[in-house]
Write an enzyme that holds these catalytic residues in place. Structure first.
Site, PDB file in Angstrom:
ATOM      1  N   LYS A   1       2.193   2.298  -5.035  1.00  0.00           N
ATOM      2  CA  LYS A   1       2.931   1.819  -6.209  1.00  0.00           C
ATOM      3  C   LYS A   1       2.147   2.057  -7.498  1.00  0.00           C
ATOM      4  CE  LYS A   1       3.007  -2.311  -4.315  1.00  0.00           C
ATOM      5  NZ  LYS A   1       2.585  -2.072  -2.936  1.00  0.00           N
TER       6      LYS A   1
ATOM      7  N   ASP B   1       0.808  -1.225   0.000  1.00  0.00           N
ATOM      8  CA  ASP B   1       0.000   0.000   0.000  1.00  0.00           C
ATOM      9  C   ASP B   1       0.840   1.274   0.000  1.00  0.00           C
ATOM     10  OD1 ASP B   1      -2.258  -1.639   0.159  1.00  0.00           O
ATOM     11  OD2 ASP B   1      -2.165  -1.672   2.343  1.00  0.00           O
TER      12      ASP B   1
ATOM     13  N   GLY C   1      -4.022  -4.097  -4.342  1.00  0.00           N
ATOM     14  CA  GLY C   1      -5.021  -3.075  -4.647  1.00  0.00           C
ATOM     15  C   GLY C   1      -4.295  -1.812  -5.058  1.00  0.00           C
ATOM     16  N   HIS C   2      -4.278  -1.530  -6.344  1.00  0.00           N
ATOM     17  CA  HIS C   2      -3.527  -0.380  -6.847  1.00  0.00           C
ATOM     18  C   HIS C   2      -4.495   0.663  -7.409  1.00  0.00           C
ATOM     19  CE1 HIS C   2       0.221  -3.182  -7.370  1.00  0.00           C
ATOM     20  NE2 HIS C   2      -0.196  -3.077  -6.130  1.00  0.00           N
TER      21      HIS C   2
ATOM     22  N   GLN D   1       2.234  -5.932  -3.243  1.00  0.00           N
ATOM     23  CA  GLN D   1       2.582  -6.130  -1.833  1.00  0.00           C
ATOM     24  C   GLN D   1       3.870  -5.354  -1.493  1.00  0.00           C
ATOM     25  OE1 GLN D   1       1.606  -9.332  -3.660  1.00  0.00           O
ATOM     26  NE2 GLN D   1      -0.367  -8.500  -3.089  1.00  0.00           N
TER      27      GLN D   1
HETATM   28  P1  IMO Z   1      -0.639  -4.026  -2.464  1.00  0.00           P
HETATM   29  O1  IMO Z   1      -0.165  -4.539  -3.792  1.00  0.00           O
HETATM   30  C1  IMO Z   1      -1.086  -4.540   1.821  1.00  0.00           C
HETATM   31  C2  IMO Z   1      -1.289  -8.646   3.404  1.00  0.00           C
HETATM   32  C3  IMO Z   1      -2.608  -9.071   4.015  1.00  0.00           C
HETATM   33  C4  IMO Z   1      -2.116 -10.056   5.069  1.00  0.00           C
HETATM   34  C5  IMO Z   1      -0.952 -10.741   4.380  1.00  0.00           C
HETATM   35  C6  IMO Z   1      -1.295 -12.088   3.745  1.00  0.00           C
HETATM   36  O2  IMO Z   1      -1.897  -3.257  -2.474  1.00  0.00           O
HETATM   37  O3  IMO Z   1       0.472  -3.321  -1.741  1.00  0.00           O
HETATM   38  P2  IMO Z   1      -2.681 -12.742   1.565  1.00  0.00           P
HETATM   39  O4  IMO Z   1      -4.116 -12.497   1.192  1.00  0.00           O
HETATM   40  O5  IMO Z   1      -1.699 -12.164   0.601  1.00  0.00           O
HETATM   41  O6  IMO Z   1      -2.393 -14.183   1.879  1.00  0.00           O
HETATM   42  O7  IMO Z   1      -2.491 -11.959   2.963  1.00  0.00           O
HETATM   43  O8  IMO Z   1      -0.518  -9.836   3.355  1.00  0.00           O
HETATM   44  N1  IMO Z   1      -1.380  -8.125   2.016  1.00  0.00           N
HETATM   45  C7  IMO Z   1      -1.278  -6.825   1.694  1.00  0.00           C
HETATM   46  N2  IMO Z   1      -1.179  -5.731   2.468  1.00  0.00           N
HETATM   47  N3  IMO Z   1      -1.089  -4.397   0.480  1.00  0.00           N
HETATM   48  C8  IMO Z   1      -1.138  -5.492  -0.322  1.00  0.00           C
HETATM   49  O9  IMO Z   1      -0.988  -5.393  -1.652  1.00  0.00           O
HETATM   50  C9  IMO Z   1      -1.300  -6.769   0.282  1.00  0.00           C
HETATM   51  N4  IMO Z   1      -1.430  -8.029  -0.194  1.00  0.00           N
HETATM   52  C10 IMO Z   1      -1.458  -8.846   0.867  1.00  0.00           C
HETATM   53  O10 IMO Z   1      -3.279  -7.992   4.595  1.00  0.00           O
HETATM   54  O11 IMO Z   1      -1.592  -9.361   6.177  1.00  0.00           O
HETATM   55 MG    MG Z   2      -3.176  -3.047  -0.784  1.00  0.00          MG
END
Ligand code: IMO
Ligand code: MG
Length: 430
Positions: A16, A13, A40-41, A222
């Site tokens: 990016k 988050d 989530g972008h 992530q």
């Molecule tokens: P972006 O691309 C923030 C976190 C989840 C959880 C952990 C595992 O938007 O930065 P999962 O569903 O992947 O098995 O969950 O990872 N998580 C993220 N946190 N931004 C994301 O993506 C995330 N994708 C997974 O909240 O703690």
């Molecule tokens: Mg996210």
């Protein structure tokens, strides 16, 4: 070599998506290399908000080839609805290529994600419940169904039958209802039909692009501390968001990566469970959450907020061999008063200058802060260092001196033009 990895430097988050959209104007290829629709972008163009979970955010540039690499797990109905939404009304968008090596996420993965989380009770990870962990588990277990198999009807039928029999036994063990083969096969065959024209070999295409000197951007999802190997295990995702993942997840070799830019918020957020030394559970944390509207794009959950952690960031710079940093959301810290920045950790009276080693854990880790003056000015019109108040300039200086990595870009708002490129030379390595 104009190849560039955009990597999340913290816990995800970091904004990016906006950066990929801005730099995508110069890209020929924008390639996602890991994760799935747990990402989530958000991109805002001409006041219109676009939310991407699977599609590379670069697809909004019609000249871009948007690629989903083999390191990803792909939920077909989500991808198709995103594609429909993005191209709605005949909006020109880039073309989409999906690697035959990407794994397919099925409804049993989502169900198992929820059931496994419930079974963990108080130790739950706080996943996005998109079936990501179970889909990667199948990949590692050599049980998964890849895109290349999915789009070949006779193979897909045989593989789904074989895998579903096992999944149904698992679901029964959890006390959940079994999934009926025929309805699932029919529904997913329709998705496969639509995706078939997009499935094509990715590695040779990207290798040729690199050889021709095309601009190739790798869009991380992530963040570094959610990496399966380098993150705060077990509170991580099941893939490799770090820059090394760009090679594994696409078929580009390490020497073909020109630059790595780490996207970092001016503070820290985290969703889900796990260590977060600089977390603020007081009204300052709430203020940052309010000002930054820190609620998840994927799950709507309130994000945990805290001060900038330079111990973690310096570690992240090394893991990713970052050539530059992109500091985002500096505007959100305005009007908060003095700011704290974590320069070390303390445990049992001992100071630590790097995250605890993997043979220890994070319990008892306390941040050691320095306090610096904040600013009250609205930074959204800043387009260069000269527009920044001195205290904000000092803040940037502290980040650079502690990490040893220069700040290449500042993002001071969600719109494309709310961006200040400080070091254009660091963006696309020539
Ligand atoms: P972006 O691309 C923030 C976190 C989840 C959880 C952990 C595992 O938007 O930065 P999962 O569903 O992947 O098995 O969950 O990872 N998580 C993220 N946190 N931004 C994301 O993506 C995330 N994708 C997974 O909240 O703690
Ligand atoms: Mg996210």
């Amino acid at each position: 070599m104009p190849t560039l990895v955009i990597v999340g430097a913290q816990w995800g988050d970091e904004a990016k998506g906006k950066i990929v959209d801005v730099l995508g104007a110069e890209a020929d290829f924008v390639v996602r290399y890991s994760g799935g629709n747990n990402a989530g972008h958000t991109v805002i163009v001409a006041g219109e908000e676009h939310k991407f979970h699977l599609l590379p955010a670069g697809i909004l540039h019609p000249g871009v080839t948007a690629v989903l690499g083999g390191g990803m797990v792909v939920c077909p109905p989500s991808l198709l609805s995103e594609l429909d939404r993005t191209g709605a009304g005949g909006r020109p968008i880039g073309q989409l290529v999906v690697s035959p090596a990407a794994h397919v996420v099925f409804p049993y993965h989502r169900l198992l994600d929820q059931l496994e989380e419930e079974a963990r009770g108080a130790n739950k990870i706080g996943t996005t419940s998109r079936g990501i962990g179970p889909a990667y588990t199948d990949k590692v277990q050599r049980h998964g169904i890849r895109m290349g198999e999915f789009v070949r009807p006779e193979i897909f039928e045989r593989r789904l039958r074989e895998v579903l029999a096992v999944k149904n036994r698992l679901l029964s063990m959890f006390g959940a209802a079994e999934i009926e083969f025929e309805a699932l096969f029919q529904e997913y065959s329709r998705y496969a039909e639509r995706l078939r024209p997009h499935v094509a070999e990715v590695a040779p295409m990207l290798q040729a692009a690199v050889a021709e000197g095309k601009h190739v951007m790798f869009e991380g999802a992530q963040g570094t501390f959610l990496d399966l190997d380098h993150g705060t295990y077990p509170y991580v995702t099941s893939s490799h968001p770090t820059a090394g993942g760009a090679c594994l997840g696409t078929g580009i070799g390490p020497r073909d990566i020109g630059s790595v830019l780490g996207v970092c918020k001016a503070y820290t957020t985290r969703v889900g469970s796990g260590p977060f030394p600089t977390e603020l559970t007081d009204e300052v944390g709430e203020l940052i959450r309010d000002q930054g509207q820190e609620f998840g794009t994927t799950t709507g959950r309130a994000r945990r907020c805290g001060w900038l952690d330079l111990v973690a960031l310096r570690h992240s710079c090394r893991i990713n061999s970052m050539s530059g940093l992109i500091l985002t959301r500096l505007d959100i810290l305005g009007g908060i008063g003095d700011l704290k920045v974590c320069l070390g950790y303390r445990r049992d009276g001992m100071e630590l200058h790097s995250p605890p080693s993997l043979i220890e854990d994070w319990s008892g880790i306390e941040p050691v802060y320095t306090t610096v003056p904040g600013w009250d000015e609205d930074l959204r019109s800043v387009r260069g260092l000269q527009d920044l108040p001195q205290s904000a300039r000092d803040y940037l200086e502290l980040v650079e001196s502690h990490t040893g990595v220069p700040i290449a870009i500042l993002s001071i708002g969600p719109a494309r033009d709310e961006t200040a490129v400080l070091r254009p030379d660091l963006i696309w390595a020539r």
